[in-house]
Write an enzyme that holds these catalytic residues in place. Structure first.
Site, short mmCIF file in Angstrom:
data_model
loop_
_atom_site.label_atom_id
_atom_site.label_comp_id
_atom_site.label_asym_id
_atom_site.label_seq_id
_atom_site.Cartn_x
_atom_site.Cartn_y
_atom_site.Cartn_z
N LYS A 224 72.65 94.04 45.98
CA LYS A 224 73.71 93.98 47.14
C LYS A 224 73.55 92.52 47.65
CE LYS A 224 71.86 95.34 51.20
NZ LYS A 224 71.86 94.25 52.36
N ASN A 225 72.47 92.06 47.79
CA ASN A 225 72.17 90.58 48.57
C ASN A 225 72.70 89.36 47.53
OD1 ASN A 225 71.52 92.17 50.81
ND2 ASN A 225 69.23 91.77 50.61
N ARG B 183 74.06 102.07 52.88
CA ARG B 183 74.57 100.53 53.30
C ARG B 183 74.29 99.88 51.73
NH1 ARG B 183 73.91 97.99 58.70
NH2 ARG B 183 74.61 96.00 57.38
N ASP C 163 61.76 92.90 52.28
CA ASP C 163 62.74 94.28 52.11
C ASP C 163 61.92 95.29 51.41
OD1 ASP C 163 65.76 92.24 51.58
OD2 ASP C 163 64.76 92.63 53.30
N ARG D 45 67.71 87.79 64.81
CA ARG D 45 68.54 87.23 63.50
C ARG D 45 69.48 86.21 63.95
NH1 ARG D 45 69.26 91.87 59.45
NH2 ARG D 45 69.41 89.89 57.85
N CYS E 118 69.74 93.09 65.51
CA CYS E 118 69.71 94.37 64.82
C CYS E 118 68.30 94.99 65.02
CB CYS E 118 70.28 94.17 63.25
SG CYS E 118 69.05 93.45 62.43
#
Ligand code: EPZ
Length: 418
Positions: free
Chosen positions: A22-23, A397, A305, A121, A116
Protein backbone atom coordinates in the site's frame (compact mmCIF):
# COMPACT_ATOMS: atom_id res chain seq x y z
CA UNK A 1 -20.39 -0.37 9.36
CA UNK A 2 -18.99 -3.89 9.00
CA UNK A 3 -17.77 -5.91 11.95
CA UNK A 4 -15.58 -9.00 12.23
CA UNK A 5 -16.65 -11.87 14.48
CA UNK A 6 -13.80 -14.18 15.52
CA UNK A 7 -13.87 -17.33 17.65
CA UNK A 8 -10.37 -17.97 18.95
CA UNK A 9 -8.41 -21.19 19.42
CA UNK A 10 -7.53 -22.34 15.89
CA UNK A 11 -3.93 -22.92 14.74
CA UNK A 12 -3.44 -21.34 11.29
CA UNK A 13 -2.02 -23.57 8.57
CA UNK A 14 -1.66 -22.91 4.85
CA UNK A 15 -0.47 -20.26 2.40
CA UNK A 16 -1.26 -16.56 2.23
CA UNK A 17 -0.60 -14.45 -0.89
CA UNK A 18 0.99 -11.16 0.15
CA UNK A 19 -0.37 -8.27 -1.94
CA UNK A 20 1.43 -5.25 -3.33
CA UNK A 21 2.63 -2.67 -0.81
CA UNK A 22 0.00 0.00 0.00
CA UNK A 23 2.73 2.46 1.01
CA UNK A 24 4.52 1.95 -2.29
CA UNK A 25 1.34 2.20 -4.35
CA UNK A 26 0.10 5.51 -2.90
CA UNK A 27 3.14 7.67 -3.79
CA UNK A 28 3.43 5.95 -7.19
CA UNK A 29 -0.15 6.87 -8.03
CA UNK A 30 0.59 10.48 -7.02
CA UNK A 31 3.78 10.43 -9.13
CA UNK A 32 1.80 9.74 -12.31
CA UNK A 33 0.64 13.38 -12.19
CA UNK A 34 4.20 14.40 -13.12
CA UNK A 35 4.05 12.93 -16.62
CA UNK A 36 1.77 13.52 -19.65
CA UNK A 37 2.29 9.90 -20.71
CA UNK A 38 0.46 6.75 -19.54
CA UNK A 39 1.91 4.77 -16.63
CA UNK A 40 0.87 1.12 -16.17
CA UNK A 41 1.10 0.09 -12.50
CA UNK A 42 0.79 -3.61 -11.59
CA UNK A 43 0.63 -5.30 -8.17
CA UNK A 44 -1.52 -2.51 -6.71
CA UNK A 45 -3.28 -3.93 -3.62
CA UNK A 46 -7.08 -3.95 -3.71
CA UNK A 47 -7.52 -1.76 -0.62
CA UNK A 48 -9.64 1.33 -0.07
CA UNK A 49 -6.67 3.71 0.33
CA UNK A 50 -5.56 2.84 -3.23
CA UNK A 51 -9.09 3.34 -4.54
CA UNK A 52 -9.17 6.67 -2.70
CA UNK A 53 -5.88 7.82 -4.23
CA UNK A 54 -7.00 6.82 -7.74
CA UNK A 55 -10.10 8.94 -7.16
CA UNK A 56 -7.98 11.89 -6.03
CA UNK A 57 -5.76 11.92 -9.13
CA UNK A 58 -8.93 11.56 -11.22
CA UNK A 59 -10.08 14.89 -9.73
CA UNK A 60 -6.84 16.43 -11.02
CA UNK A 61 -7.55 15.13 -14.55
CA UNK A 62 -5.88 11.72 -14.72
CA UNK A 63 -7.69 8.98 -16.65
CA UNK A 64 -7.64 5.65 -14.81
CA UNK A 65 -7.98 2.43 -16.87
CA UNK A 66 -8.38 -0.93 -15.13
CA UNK A 67 -7.21 -4.25 -16.55
CA UNK A 68 -7.24 -7.63 -14.80
CA UNK A 69 -3.70 -7.37 -13.42
CA UNK A 70 -2.78 -3.72 -13.80
CA UNK A 71 -4.07 -0.14 -13.71
CA UNK A 72 -3.05 2.38 -16.35
CA UNK A 73 -3.05 6.03 -15.30
CA UNK A 74 -2.81 8.76 -17.94
CA UNK A 75 -2.53 12.34 -16.62
CA UNK A 76 -2.40 13.87 -20.13
CA UNK A 77 -3.68 17.22 -18.81
CA UNK A 78 -4.06 18.53 -15.27
CA UNK A 79 -7.50 20.13 -14.85
CA UNK A 80 -7.15 21.23 -11.22
CA UNK A 81 -4.24 21.99 -8.89
CA UNK A 82 -6.36 22.14 -5.74
CA UNK A 83 -7.21 19.37 -3.25
CA UNK A 84 -9.91 19.96 -0.66
CA UNK A 85 -9.84 19.45 3.09
CA UNK A 86 -12.59 16.86 2.74
CA UNK A 87 -10.37 14.80 0.43
CA UNK A 88 -7.20 15.10 2.51
CA UNK A 89 -9.08 14.58 5.78
CA UNK A 90 -10.04 11.09 4.62
CA UNK A 91 -6.49 10.08 3.83
CA UNK A 92 -3.30 11.86 4.86
CA UNK A 93 -1.35 10.37 1.95
CA UNK A 94 -3.30 12.68 -0.38
CA UNK A 95 -0.74 15.32 0.58
CA UNK A 96 1.65 13.42 -1.72
CA UNK A 97 0.02 15.11 -4.75
CA UNK A 98 1.49 18.45 -3.62
CA UNK A 99 4.98 17.91 -5.04
CA UNK A 100 3.88 16.52 -8.43
CA UNK A 101 1.24 19.25 -8.97
CA UNK A 102 3.70 22.02 -8.10
CA UNK A 103 6.44 20.49 -10.23
CA UNK A 104 4.22 20.03 -13.28
CA UNK A 105 1.95 23.10 -13.11
CA UNK A 106 3.97 25.64 -11.12
CA UNK A 107 1.22 25.91 -8.50
CA UNK A 108 -0.73 23.81 -5.99
CA UNK A 109 -3.21 24.28 -3.17
CA UNK A 110 -3.49 21.25 -0.92
CA UNK A 111 -5.29 21.14 2.40
CA UNK A 112 -3.20 20.47 5.50
CA UNK A 113 -3.95 16.87 6.51
CA UNK A 114 -4.65 17.60 10.17
CA UNK A 115 -3.98 15.01 12.85
CA UNK A 116 -5.11 11.42 13.01
CA UNK A 117 -5.40 8.64 15.58
CA UNK A 118 -1.62 8.14 15.76
CA UNK A 119 -0.49 11.73 16.14
CA UNK A 120 -0.36 15.31 14.89
CA UNK A 121 1.49 14.22 11.72
CA UNK A 122 2.66 17.63 10.51
CA UNK A 123 4.00 18.19 6.98
CA UNK A 124 6.57 20.86 7.83
CA UNK A 125 9.39 18.85 6.26
CA UNK A 126 7.45 18.51 2.99
CA UNK A 127 7.00 22.31 2.95
CA UNK A 128 10.67 23.00 3.79
CA UNK A 129 11.83 20.63 1.04
CA UNK A 130 9.72 22.39 -1.61
CA UNK A 131 10.88 25.81 -0.34
CA UNK A 132 14.49 24.62 -0.74
CA UNK A 133 13.66 23.85 -4.38
CA UNK A 134 12.63 27.49 -4.81
CA UNK A 135 8.88 27.31 -4.25
CA UNK A 136 6.95 30.21 -2.72
CA UNK A 137 5.09 28.11 -0.16
CA UNK A 138 3.14 28.76 3.01
CA UNK A 139 -0.01 27.88 4.92
CA UNK A 140 -3.12 30.03 4.51
CA UNK A 141 -6.41 29.10 6.16
CA UNK A 142 -5.57 25.42 6.54
CA UNK A 143 -4.31 25.19 2.96
CA UNK A 144 -0.73 24.66 1.79
CA UNK A 145 -0.40 27.27 -0.99
CA UNK A 146 2.60 26.82 -3.27
CA UNK A 147 3.76 28.40 -6.52
CA UNK A 148 6.94 28.80 -8.55
CA UNK A 149 7.99 31.59 -10.86
CA UNK A 150 10.20 30.11 -13.59
CA UNK A 151 10.05 26.58 -12.23
CA UNK A 152 11.75 24.71 -9.38
CA UNK A 153 15.54 24.75 -9.11
CA UNK A 154 17.77 21.86 -8.06
CA UNK A 155 19.06 22.23 -4.48
CA UNK A 156 20.59 20.44 -1.50
CA UNK A 157 17.78 19.36 0.82
CA UNK A 158 18.70 18.22 4.33
CA UNK A 159 15.75 16.58 6.10
CA UNK A 160 15.55 17.16 9.86
CA UNK A 161 14.60 13.49 10.24
CA UNK A 162 14.24 10.65 7.72
CA UNK A 163 10.55 11.23 6.95
CA UNK A 164 9.15 8.80 4.37
CA UNK A 165 6.61 11.24 2.96
CA UNK A 166 8.93 14.25 2.92
CA UNK A 167 11.59 12.19 1.11
CA UNK A 168 8.99 11.16 -1.47
CA UNK A 169 7.72 14.74 -1.93
CA UNK A 170 11.28 16.03 -2.40
CA UNK A 171 12.21 13.27 -4.84
CA UNK A 172 9.07 13.70 -6.98
CA UNK A 173 9.38 17.50 -7.15
CA UNK A 174 13.11 17.33 -7.88
CA UNK A 175 12.52 15.28 -11.04
CA UNK A 176 11.08 18.43 -12.68
CA UNK A 177 13.47 20.98 -11.14
CA UNK A 178 16.16 22.68 -13.25
CA UNK A 179 19.47 21.13 -12.23
CA UNK A 180 20.54 18.47 -9.77
CA UNK A 181 19.03 17.92 -6.31
CA UNK A 182 20.72 16.17 -3.41
CA UNK A 183 18.47 14.87 -0.61
CA UNK A 184 20.35 14.17 2.64
CA UNK A 185 19.05 12.25 5.67
CA UNK A 186 16.54 10.66 3.28
CA UNK A 187 14.26 7.85 4.45
CA UNK A 188 15.60 4.43 3.42
CA UNK A 189 12.29 2.51 3.40
CA UNK A 190 11.90 -0.01 0.52
CA UNK A 191 8.80 1.91 -0.55
CA UNK A 192 10.98 4.99 -1.19
CA UNK A 193 13.31 2.91 -3.36
CA UNK A 194 10.30 1.43 -5.18
CA UNK A 195 8.96 4.94 -5.89
CA UNK A 196 12.35 5.84 -7.36
CA UNK A 197 12.25 2.73 -9.54
CA UNK A 198 8.82 3.80 -10.81
CA UNK A 199 10.03 7.37 -11.50
CA UNK A 200 13.11 6.01 -13.33
CA UNK A 201 10.84 3.84 -15.51
CA UNK A 202 8.90 7.05 -16.28
CA UNK A 203 12.14 8.74 -17.43
CA UNK A 204 13.61 10.28 -14.26
CA UNK A 205 17.32 10.03 -13.41
CA UNK A 206 17.70 9.12 -9.72
CA UNK A 207 20.58 7.54 -7.79
CA UNK A 208 20.87 6.39 -4.18
CA UNK A 209 17.20 5.77 -3.36
CA UNK A 210 17.08 3.41 -0.37
CA UNK A 211 20.13 5.12 1.15
CA UNK A 212 20.37 8.32 3.23
CA UNK A 213 21.61 10.26 0.17
CA UNK A 214 19.51 10.54 -2.99
CA UNK A 215 20.62 12.38 -6.15
CA UNK A 216 17.99 13.52 -8.70
CA UNK A 217 19.12 14.96 -12.04
CA UNK A 218 16.02 17.11 -12.83
CA UNK A 219 14.47 18.41 -16.10
CA UNK A 220 13.12 14.93 -16.78
CA UNK A 221 12.04 13.89 -20.26
CA UNK A 222 9.00 11.76 -19.48
CA UNK A 223 7.96 8.63 -21.39
CA UNK A 224 5.24 5.95 -21.22
CA UNK A 225 6.13 3.48 -18.47
CA UNK A 226 5.24 0.21 -16.73
CA UNK A 227 6.08 -0.60 -13.12
CA UNK A 228 5.43 -3.65 -10.91
CA UNK A 229 5.31 -2.58 -7.26
CA UNK A 230 6.99 -4.44 -4.39
CA UNK A 231 5.04 -6.72 -2.06
CA UNK A 232 3.80 -5.42 1.28
CA UNK A 233 6.33 -6.13 4.05
CA UNK A 234 3.86 -4.90 6.69
CA UNK A 235 1.14 -7.26 5.49
CA UNK A 236 3.75 -10.05 5.48
CA UNK A 237 4.79 -9.17 9.04
CA UNK A 238 1.15 -9.15 10.09
CA UNK A 239 0.55 -12.68 8.82
CA UNK A 240 3.84 -13.81 10.36
CA UNK A 241 2.37 -12.74 13.70
CA UNK A 242 -0.86 -14.61 12.85
CA UNK A 243 1.15 -17.83 12.42
CA UNK A 244 3.21 -17.15 15.56
CA UNK A 245 0.32 -16.16 17.84
CA UNK A 246 -1.78 -19.24 16.95
CA UNK A 247 1.19 -21.65 17.06
CA UNK A 248 0.65 -22.50 13.41
CA UNK A 249 2.58 -22.49 10.15
CA UNK A 250 1.99 -20.19 7.17
CA UNK A 251 3.75 -19.79 3.85
CA UNK A 252 3.77 -16.10 2.90
CA UNK A 253 3.87 -16.08 -0.90
CA UNK A 254 5.70 -13.07 -2.42
CA UNK A 255 7.13 -12.01 0.99
CA UNK A 256 10.77 -10.97 0.70
CA UNK A 257 13.31 -11.88 3.41
CA UNK A 258 15.66 -9.00 2.55
CA UNK A 259 13.34 -6.15 3.52
CA UNK A 260 12.14 -7.76 6.77
CA UNK A 261 15.43 -8.39 8.59
CA UNK A 262 14.57 -6.45 11.76
CA UNK A 263 11.15 -8.13 11.95
CA UNK A 264 12.54 -11.64 11.50
CA UNK A 265 15.15 -10.94 14.19
CA UNK A 266 12.41 -10.13 16.71
CA UNK A 267 10.34 -13.16 15.67
CA UNK A 268 13.33 -15.47 16.19
CA UNK A 269 14.05 -13.87 19.58
CA UNK A 270 10.45 -14.73 20.52
CA UNK A 271 10.87 -18.38 19.57
CA UNK A 272 9.40 -18.29 16.05
CA UNK A 273 11.06 -20.16 13.15
CA UNK A 274 11.31 -18.53 9.71
CA UNK A 275 12.85 -19.88 6.54
CA UNK A 276 12.77 -18.87 2.86
CA UNK A 277 10.75 -20.97 0.40
CA UNK A 278 10.79 -20.78 -3.38
CA UNK A 279 7.53 -18.77 -3.22
CA UNK A 280 8.45 -16.46 -0.32
CA UNK A 281 8.73 -17.13 3.43
CA UNK A 282 7.54 -19.84 5.84
CA UNK A 283 6.75 -18.83 9.44
CA UNK A 284 6.13 -21.47 12.12
CA UNK A 285 5.88 -21.67 15.91
CA UNK A 286 5.43 -24.84 17.89
CA UNK A 287 7.42 -24.12 21.06
CA UNK A 288 6.82 -21.48 23.80
CA UNK A 289 6.63 -17.79 22.85
CA UNK A 290 9.20 -15.69 24.71
CA UNK A 291 8.86 -11.97 25.53
CA UNK A 292 11.45 -9.60 24.04
CA UNK A 293 12.08 -5.83 23.91
CA UNK A 294 11.15 -3.88 20.76
CA UNK A 295 11.98 -0.31 19.73
CA UNK A 296 10.42 1.08 16.56
CA UNK A 297 12.76 3.07 14.30
CA UNK A 298 12.98 4.32 10.71
CA UNK A 299 14.05 1.62 8.24
CA UNK A 300 16.04 -0.60 8.54
CA UNK A 301 14.93 -0.56 12.20
CA UNK A 302 11.80 -2.31 13.45
CA UNK A 303 8.81 -0.79 11.60
CA UNK A 304 6.33 1.30 13.57
CA UNK A 305 3.58 -0.18 11.36
CA UNK A 306 4.13 -3.57 13.04
CA UNK A 307 4.27 -2.31 16.64
CA UNK A 308 0.61 -2.93 17.42
CA UNK A 309 0.68 -6.43 15.91
CA UNK A 310 3.74 -7.42 17.94
CA UNK A 311 2.17 -6.06 21.10
CA UNK A 312 -0.65 -8.57 20.64
CA UNK A 313 1.97 -11.31 20.21
CA UNK A 314 3.89 -10.14 23.29
CA UNK A 315 0.68 -10.30 25.34
CA UNK A 316 0.63 -14.06 24.69
CA UNK A 317 4.33 -14.67 25.35
CA UNK A 318 5.98 -15.94 28.53
CA UNK A 319 7.72 -13.13 30.40
CA UNK A 320 7.68 -9.38 29.79
CA UNK A 321 8.29 -7.23 26.71
CA UNK A 322 9.21 -3.55 26.73
CA UNK A 323 7.88 -1.89 23.57
CA UNK A 324 9.10 1.62 22.74
CA UNK A 325 7.43 3.68 19.99
CA UNK A 326 9.88 6.33 18.75
CA UNK A 327 8.38 7.27 15.35
CA UNK A 328 4.90 8.55 16.30
CA UNK A 329 4.00 10.38 19.48
CA UNK A 330 0.82 8.45 20.28
CA UNK A 331 0.57 5.13 18.56
CA UNK A 332 -0.96 3.15 21.44
CA UNK A 333 -4.67 3.35 20.58
CA UNK A 334 -4.71 -0.46 20.53
CA UNK A 335 -3.59 -0.72 24.19
CA UNK A 336 -6.93 -0.11 25.95
CA UNK A 337 -8.67 -2.40 23.47
CA UNK A 338 -6.11 -5.21 23.95
CA UNK A 339 -6.60 -4.77 27.70
CA UNK A 340 -10.33 -5.37 27.20
CA UNK A 341 -9.29 -8.82 25.94
CA UNK A 342 -7.28 -9.37 29.12
CA UNK A 343 -3.80 -8.27 28.02
CA UNK A 344 -1.63 -7.01 30.89
CA UNK A 345 -0.08 -3.75 29.58
CA UNK A 346 1.09 -0.63 31.39
CA UNK A 347 1.98 2.57 29.52
CA UNK A 348 4.70 5.04 30.52
CA UNK A 349 4.80 7.81 27.88
CA UNK A 350 5.96 6.23 24.64
CA UNK A 351 6.86 2.93 26.28
CA UNK A 352 4.55 -0.01 26.96
CA UNK A 353 5.40 -2.76 29.43
CA UNK A 354 3.61 -5.94 28.33
CA UNK A 355 3.46 -8.68 30.96
CA UNK A 356 2.76 -11.81 28.94
CA UNK A 357 0.99 -15.02 29.78
CA UNK A 358 -2.42 -13.65 30.80
CA UNK A 359 -5.05 -15.82 29.05
CA UNK A 360 -7.02 -13.64 26.62
CA UNK A 361 -10.82 -13.74 26.63
CA UNK A 362 -13.01 -12.60 23.75
CA UNK A 363 -14.93 -9.29 23.96
CA UNK A 364 -16.37 -6.47 21.86
CA UNK A 365 -13.50 -4.17 20.78
CA UNK A 366 -13.23 -1.02 18.68
CA UNK A 367 -10.88 -0.49 15.77
CA UNK A 368 -9.33 3.00 15.72
CA UNK A 369 -6.65 2.99 13.04
CA UNK A 370 -5.37 0.56 10.46
CA UNK A 371 -2.66 -1.24 12.42
CA UNK A 372 -4.42 -1.07 15.80
CA UNK A 373 -7.40 -2.80 14.17
CA UNK A 374 -5.40 -5.72 12.89
CA UNK A 375 -3.72 -6.21 16.29
CA UNK A 376 -7.20 -6.76 17.72
CA UNK A 377 -7.97 -9.36 15.05
CA UNK A 378 -4.69 -11.15 15.84
CA UNK A 379 -5.50 -11.15 19.56
CA UNK A 380 -9.01 -12.41 18.75
CA UNK A 381 -7.50 -15.43 16.99
CA UNK A 382 -6.23 -16.69 20.37
CA UNK A 383 -8.82 -15.22 22.74
CA UNK A 384 -11.15 -17.73 24.41
CA UNK A 385 -14.62 -17.46 22.94
CA UNK A 386 -15.96 -14.74 20.65
CA UNK A 387 -14.34 -11.40 19.81
CA UNK A 388 -16.16 -8.80 17.75
CA UNK A 389 -14.02 -6.07 16.14
CA UNK A 390 -16.13 -3.04 15.23
CA UNK A 391 -15.46 -0.39 12.55
CA UNK A 392 -13.42 -2.67 10.29
CA UNK A 393 -13.40 -0.03 7.56
CA UNK A 394 -10.08 0.90 9.16
CA UNK A 395 -8.80 -2.58 8.21
CA UNK A 396 -10.08 -2.38 4.65
CA UNK A 397 -7.89 0.69 4.11
CA UNK A 398 -4.72 -1.40 4.10
CA UNK A 399 -5.47 -5.14 4.14
CA UNK A 400 -6.76 -6.96 1.07
CA UNK A 401 -9.50 -9.48 2.01
CA UNK A 402 -8.06 -10.05 5.49
CA UNK A 403 -10.98 -12.14 6.79
CA UNK A 404 -11.03 -14.31 3.66
CA UNK A 405 -7.26 -14.93 3.80
CA UNK A 406 -7.44 -15.88 7.49
CA UNK A 407 -10.49 -18.11 6.98
CA UNK A 408 -8.65 -20.01 4.22
CA UNK A 409 -5.94 -20.81 6.76
CA UNK A 410 -8.36 -22.20 9.34
CA UNK A 411 -9.47 -19.17 11.36
CA UNK A 412 -13.06 -19.05 12.61
CA UNK A 413 -13.78 -15.53 11.36
CA UNK A 414 -16.70 -13.95 9.56
CA UNK A 415 -17.54 -10.45 8.36
CA UNK A 416 -20.90 -9.15 9.57
CA UNK A 417 -22.07 -6.48 7.14
CA UNK A 418 -24.41 -3.95 8.77
C1 EPZ B 1 4.57 6.76 6.10
O1 EPZ B 1 3.86 7.82 6.71
C2 EPZ B 1 3.58 5.59 6.05
N1 EPZ B 1 2.45 5.96 5.22
C3 EPZ B 1 3.12 5.24 7.46
O2 EPZ B 1 2.26 4.09 7.36
C4 EPZ B 1 4.35 4.87 8.28
O3 EPZ B 1 3.94 4.60 9.61
C5 EPZ B 1 5.36 6.03 8.27
O4 EPZ B 1 5.70 6.36 6.91
C6 EPZ B 1 6.64 5.68 9.01
O5 EPZ B 1 7.22 4.54 8.46
C7 EPZ B 1 2.58 5.98 3.86
O6 EPZ B 1 3.64 5.70 3.33
C8 EPZ B 1 1.38 6.34 3.07
P1 EPZ B 1 6.86 9.99 8.19
P2 EPZ B 1 4.51 9.31 6.73
O7 EPZ B 1 6.80 11.25 7.41
O8 EPZ B 1 5.24 9.56 5.48
C9 EPZ B 1 6.91 13.24 11.61
C10 EPZ B 1 0.34 2.80 7.75
O9 EPZ B 1 -0.15 2.31 8.78
N2 EPZ B 1 6.87 14.21 10.51
O10 EPZ B 1 8.04 9.07 8.03
O11 EPZ B 1 3.45 10.25 7.13
C11 EPZ B 1 5.62 12.44 11.73
O12 EPZ B 1 4.67 13.14 12.50
C12 EPZ B 1 0.89 4.22 7.79
O13 EPZ B 1 0.43 2.20 6.65
C13 EPZ B 1 7.05 15.56 10.80
O14 EPZ B 1 7.21 15.94 11.97
O15 EPZ B 1 5.55 9.14 7.93
C14 EPZ B 1 6.07 11.17 12.40
O16 EPZ B 1 6.15 11.39 13.80
C15 EPZ B 1 0.73 4.87 9.14
N3 EPZ B 1 7.02 16.46 9.80
C16 EPZ B 1 7.48 10.95 11.84
O17 EPZ B 1 7.90 12.24 11.34
C17 EPZ B 1 6.84 16.07 8.48
O18 EPZ B 1 6.86 16.94 7.59
C18 EPZ B 1 7.56 9.95 10.72
O19 EPZ B 1 6.65 10.35 9.73
C19 EPZ B 1 6.67 14.70 8.21
C20 EPZ B 1 6.68 13.79 9.23
Amino acid sequence: MDRLRIVGGHRLQGAVTIAGAKNAALPQIAATLLSPYPVELSNLPQVSDVENMLGVIGLHGAEVGRASHSTTIHAKDIVSTETSYDTVRKMRATVLVLGPLLARCGEAKVSLPGGCAIGARPVDMHIKALAALGADIGVEGGLIVASTRGGLKGARIVLASPSVGATETAMMAATAANGETEILNAAREPEVADLAACLIAMGAKIEGAGTHRILVEGSTTWRPAKHHGISDRIEAGTYAVAAAITGGMLELTNARLENMASVLQVLEAMGVSIWPSDRGLVVSRDGPLRGTDITTEPYPGFPTDLQAQFMALAACAEGASLIRETVFESRFMHVPELMRLGANISLQGTTALVRGGAPLKGAQVMATDLRASVSLVLAGLVSKGETVVNRVYHLDRGYEQLDRKLKLCGADIERISE
